[in-house]
Write an enzyme that holds these catalytic residues in place. Structure first.
Site, PDB file in Angstrom:
ATOM      1  N   ASP A 175       2.633   1.364   8.249  1.00 55.63           N
ATOM      2  CA  ASP A 175       3.346   0.591   7.235  1.00 55.63           C
ATOM      3  C   ASP A 175       4.741   0.204   7.685  1.00 55.63           C
ATOM      4  O   ASP A 175       5.730   0.850   7.345  1.00 55.63           O
ATOM      5  CB  ASP A 175       3.389   1.390   5.932  1.00 55.63           C
ATOM      6  CG  ASP A 175       1.982   1.642   5.419  1.00 55.63           C
ATOM      7  OD1 ASP A 175       1.044   0.981   5.902  1.00 55.63           O
ATOM      8  OD2 ASP A 175       1.816   2.499   4.542  1.00 55.63           O
ATOM      9  N   GLU A 217      -4.594  11.082   8.331  1.00 55.32           N
ATOM     10  CA  GLU A 217      -3.769  12.106   9.024  1.00 55.32           C
ATOM     11  C   GLU A 217      -4.169  13.526   8.644  1.00 55.32           C
ATOM     12  O   GLU A 217      -4.046  14.383   9.510  1.00 55.32           O
ATOM     13  CB  GLU A 217      -2.284  11.857   8.704  1.00 55.32           C
ATOM     14  CG  GLU A 217      -1.753  10.542   9.214  1.00 55.32           C
ATOM     15  CD  GLU A 217      -2.217   9.333   8.407  1.00 55.32           C
ATOM     16  OE1 GLU A 217      -2.579   9.527   7.233  1.00 55.32           O
ATOM     17  OE2 GLU A 217      -2.226   8.222   8.945  1.00 55.32           O
ATOM     18  N   ASP A 263      -8.150   4.506   6.827  1.00 52.27           N
ATOM     19  CA  ASP A 263      -6.715   4.688   6.620  1.00 52.27           C
ATOM     20  C   ASP A 263      -6.493   6.123   6.111  1.00 52.27           C
ATOM     21  O   ASP A 263      -7.465   6.837   5.836  1.00 52.27           O
ATOM     22  CB  ASP A 263      -6.265   3.651   5.579  1.00 52.27           C
ATOM     23  CG  ASP A 263      -4.756   3.478   5.530  1.00 52.27           C
ATOM     24  OD1 ASP A 263      -4.043   4.173   6.267  1.00 52.27           O
ATOM     25  OD2 ASP A 263      -4.301   2.634   4.734  1.00 52.27           O
TER      26      ASP A 263
END
Ligand SMILES: *[C@@H]1O[C@H](CO)[C@@H](O)[C@H](O)[C@H]1NC(C)=O
Length: 984
Positions: A638, A560, A557
């Protein structure tokens, strides 16, 4: 997980807590913080390129692109055209030299690459003493491209090119042409003589060349002075050339302005698809304002966007700069290979081939305009003609999606967080007690010791091995989160090694970059570095990651990367990666490199696994780029527990599917907030048709494992889950097809019916692979029916009661809470396994049911692919791949081998020899079978001797509106064998 959520340590976390508390006041009516992310106007190069487009449009016919291909420089040999484009800057300056190569590949794809000579040769000066590389970033291909680049031997320069142009004929049977105009530079691509794609048609090609900074004396501007009093046409907006501030961060831009831009026109094409990840319709919208259009371009700049909004061109977590243009019976596409911040403007314009023809022959052109902040201008062109051709060419280049382990396509249960190992075991037992199938339980960040990855909290997870053992007893798995931010804390061996081996991302000064994330002060592993990837990979060895067992897999996760205190919640663009490439150049690839390192580490985690040839890793990623599909699954980040997010998940997943990354899903139930029982139930029904099917919830939400639902909803959700499990053979077959051809696992209407214009914009119903199963999940509160669109005059049958529908057009399908609108298209055969089990691993030797759905022509076909669902043995032939054909003419059903034999084929077939087809259902059975009581079954090898056997047969007449159907009971044939059943 996104940024603004409850964390439990550090001062930073306390600040976050305060922010979170404030957010909660308006919860759940939450929305994205626009001020945290740039609009085009706030992104220097975006604004400049749009302004360039505007000035081109304003001067329309007098606009001449200042880019000229120097005719004398052009050479063509062995499938490659090379030359130099000259960019005129001012009449007095020497033109800027831009080397160009146009490569024609054996596959029929074309690549156009434009570089800049001065930067290429390093003949530029960097400012601020920067150590950054001087070249334009030229390594995106290293990450994204894995094949399909064999140069064409058949491509040839045509002798009949007009003066001032070059013309190359290429493609199979040379049905493709590229006509390259020299002055101004532009390319037209034709297929069978018809024009499909134009590059630089509008003259928006822009390569911001290197120039030294000239410090001009500050001009004083008086209050209220109007900027528009002087003609500005020829002056460029230099305000963001040399540095750019946003949200309190200043980007130092040591190389000055360096963006690349190009316009791409699709004449006659009304729909464009792709360029995920965005919310909004599958058929992309126009972006330059007007009714129903966006005002900003689609943006690709991977970011942790907290509480992202619906129907928006804003960037999200991942980027695939691949676009398809589609019109009736024709699809073409382009891939913009650039990993820097990228924006795409889309405008559709009506034009008329003949102004006197009054609408006849009038058509829509889609004009796109692409711009990236830095790097090469590098674009691939695909001429189709089918959606499958384009996706498959793109997949050949960037890699096919991984064939995952079977558990990975089953049902996943996640939550932030299962709080102890006993909690995990308890949830596991409760699933069993309620007889609800699931394969994987997930651990979010709280399992770690103080957010130190590769550790377990000693108080809450004292016995991880025991926990994984219990899961393994029912062939279940554990997935644990491991993120790229490494806690900056003394005595933590992972960070100590990261620092001592110098494997972290650097800041612009070349020192280790420090920022804030879950653990507080953190460093980021730099997976652009081969040494860092190797190091990261070995951290997963069982001996290193203590407490991990063979049934533990990974979730990456925040890759980015998410940096809580960074610009736009990510790293500063002037950070430096391995090889001194600026973060600016590589940003959109960052997530992919981490997953690559994780994946490679997981292939074998000890000597034994290494010797056995490795195990197929499972890695879930949030951030991605073209190519990430080779390494696992993605999810849409999310989302929120509301109906809009449920609805939006379908076009998002479809968009990923047609962009080469089909292993996609959205958090079932919605991450933020508490779904109503109805919403949760509907979400499971939709999730049962997501390629990646995981329920997940935020730490502040109530527990919502399906066994907690009241009887009614629990029963309905269990049905949806059993349906997923029953159809796993069909899903696995679709995953296999994706891994071979790039075909989307769930397919939108335009993809399956490229000639049916009415279906092009439909993005709320989809096919499961090539099974003919057409689903339209309910995404509206209180709905008791849906309108489903049938694209053709084939018959469609309700999946459970065989109610018959005929197309083309819309039909109303009843959809009370306990029904998923799911139809079977005539002409297909669907493999199933009907025995309910706790997990998919326990179904390994279960028998099959085949559902044969006869079409209007009395025929049907389908296939099944299966293997051990975990190892790489399938690469050596250890699999079963059968094609089933029902012939109307001979009234028989046959199973035929379509696999390729390998070293391990017979061993696998031996293992599977007792796995039988236990039942065959024939929907839309001919009434002539009414009085039949048995059918003839012959198996391969026994046909000639005529020793066929009989199997029981029953015919059931459908009541009003329902199809007649028949069943063959216990035909006694093996799923892996050749056989034929005769109904004559
Ligand atoms: C990971 O990256 C390395 C280096 O680019 C490459 O050789 C390898 O094939 C990649 N792995 C996958 C699964 O794509």
């Amino acid at each position: 997980m996104a940024v603004m959520s409850r964390a439990t340590s550090s001062r930073w976390a306390k600040l976050l807590l305060l922010v979170a508390a404030l957010c909660c006041l308006v919860y759940p009516a939450v929305s994205v913080k626009h001020e945290n992310f740039k609009t085009c106007d706030q992104s220097g190069f975006c604004k400049r390129n749009r302004a360039y487009a505007d000035s081109a449009a304003a001067s329309s016919s007098s606009w001449v692109s200042p880019y000229v291909l120097d005719s004398a420089s052009v050479t063509f040999s062995k499938g490659q055209l090379s030359g130099t484009i000259l960019k005129t800057v001012t009449t007095s300056d020497r033109p800027v030299r831009l080397p160009i190569t146009i490569s024609f590949f054996e596959s029929g794809s074309v690549r156009v690459t434009i570089d800049e000579e001065k930067r290429q040769k390093g003949e530029i000066e960097l400012r601020h003493g920067s150590k950054a590389r001087k070249e334009r970033y030229n390594e995106a291909e290293k990450w994204a491209i894995v094949g399909g680049t064999k140069l064409s031997s058949g491509a040839a320069a045509a002798q009949d090119a007009q003066p001032g142009t070059s013309k190359i004929m290429y493609g199979l049977g040379t049905k493709f042409e590229a006509i390259i105009s020299h002055s101004p530079f532009g390319i037209e691509f034709k297929r069978d003589g018809e024009l499909h794609i134009k590059l630089n048609d509008r003259g928006l090609l822009n390569v911001e060349h290197w120039r030294p900074k000239i410090d001009k004396p500050q001009e004083e501007k008086k209050e209220g002075e109007d900027d528009n009093t002087e003609p500005k046409a020829l002056t460029e907006d230099e305000s963001t050339w040399w540095d750019e501030a946003f949200g309190g961060n200043t980007d130092t831009k040591p190389r000055g302005p360096e963006s690349v831009a190009l316009d791409v026109t699709f004449p006659g094409y009304e729909h464009v698809f792709g360029v995920p990840e965005h919310t909004g319709p599958l058929s992309l919208r126009q972006t330059r304002g007007g009714d129903g259009n966006f005002n900003d371009p689609y943006r690709l700049y991977n970011a942790d966007v907290f509480e992202y909004e619906m129907n928006s061109p804003m960037t999200l977590y991942g980027a695939i700069p691949f676009m398809q243009a589609h019109k009736k019976d024709s699809t073409v596409g382009i891939f913009w290979l650039n990993a820097a911040e990228t924006w795409i403007d889309i405008v559709k314009s009506k034009s008329s081939a003949n102004p006197l023809s009054l609408g006849i022959g009038s058509h829509t052109d889609t004009q796109t305009h692409w711009f990236s902040e830095s790097g090469l201008l590098d674009i691939f062109v695909f001429l189709g003609p089918t959606p499958q051709d384009v996706v498959s060419s793109f997949s050949e280049l960037t890699g096919y999606s991984q064939l995952p382990q079977q558990f990975a396509i089953a049902h996943h249960q996640c939550r932030w967080n299962y709080v102890t190992d006993e909690d995990v075991k308890d949830v596991d037992r409760k699933f069993d007690k309620s007889q609800i199938p699931y394969d994987v339980i997930w651990l979010d960040i709280e399992y770690t010791d103080g957010k130190k990855y590769f550790t377990w909290d000693p108080l809450t997870f004292p016995n991880p091995i025991g926990m994984q053992k219990q899961l393994d007893d029912h062939e279940r798995k554990l997935v644990a989160i491991i993120d790229p931010h490494i806690k900056n804390e003394g005595g933590y061996s992972v960070v100590d090694e990261l620092k001592s081996k110098d494997l972290a991302t650097h800041n612009k000064d070349g020192n280790i970059y420090e920022g804030w994330c879950w653990p507080g002060s953190s460093y980021w592993v730099d997976c652009f570095s081969p040494a860092a990837r190797k190091w990261w990979g070995q951290l997963f060895q069982y001996a290193k990651f203590k407490g991990s067992a063979h049934n533990l897999w990974l979730w990456n996760d925040m890759n980015e990367p998410s940096v809580f205190n960074g610009p736009e919640t990510t790293m500063p663009k002037d950070n430096l990666h391995h090889g001194n490439w600026e973060h600016r150049d590589v940003h959109n690839l960052n997530g992919l490199t981490l997953v690559n390192a994780t994946f490679e580490g997981l292939v074998s985690r000890n000597k034994e696994e290494e010797k056995a040839g490795g195990v197929r890793p499972f890695v879930l990623t949030r951030s991605f780029y073209a190519g990430s599909q080779r390494m696992g699954a993605m999810w849409t980040g999310d989302n929120q527990a509301n109906w809009e997010h449920l609805e939006a998940s379908l076009p998002m997943i479809l968009s990923l599917g047609v962009s080469g990354f089909p292993f996609a899903g959205a958090d079932v139930g919605g991450f933020f907030g508490n779904p109503s029982r109805e919403l949760l139930t509907r979400w499971y029904q939709a999730g049962a048709f997501y390629p990646f099917f995981r329920a997940h919830a935020h730490i502040d939400t109530r527990r919502r494992e399906p066994y907690l639902l009241p009887d009614l909803e629990r029963g309905i959700v269990t049905q949806a889950l059993r349906l997923r499990y029953a159809l796993l053979p069909a899903w696995y077959t679709a995953f296999h097809a994706a891994s071979k051809t790039g075909a989307p696992i769930v397919q939108p209407m335009y993809y399956a019916h490229p000639g049916d214009e009415k279906g092009f914009a439909i993005d709320d119903q989809m096919y499961l692979g090539s099974t003919g199963l057409l689903v339209k999940p309910v995404t509206k509160e209180g709905a008791s029916s849906v309108d489903m669109y049938l694209p053709d005059n084939e018959k469609y049958f309700d999946y459970s009661d065989y109610t018959s529908y005929s197309g083309p057009g819309h039909v109303k399908i009843e959809a009370p809470l306990d029904r998923i609108p799911l139809l079977m298209r005539g002409g297909h055969i669907v493999p199933r396994r009907d025995r309910p089990r706790r997990s998919s691993g326990l179904m390994r030797f279960d028998p099959f049911t085949l559902v044969v759905v006869l079409g209007n022509d009395g025929k049907a076909e389908g296939e099944v692919y299966l293997d051990d669902g975990e190892s790489y043995d399938y690469e050596q032939g250890a699999y079963i791949h059968r094609k089933f054909t029902f012939s109307g003419a001979t009234s028989s059903l046959a199973s035929e081998d379509v696999g390729i034999k390998g070293k391990k084929t017979s061993q696998y077939l031996q293992q599977m020899k007792d796995v039988q087809v236990e039942k065959i259902v024939i929907v839309n059975a001919p009434s002539s079978w009414k009085s039949k009581t048995e059918v003839d079954v012959s198996e391969e090898g026994t046909t000639s001797s005529g020793s066929s056997k009989k199997a029981g047969f029953g015919f059931i007449s459908g009541e009003a509106g329902k199809a007649d159907w028949a069943v063959v009971r216990k035909p006694g044939v093996s799923i892996g064998g050749g056989w034929k059943i005769s109904f004559a």
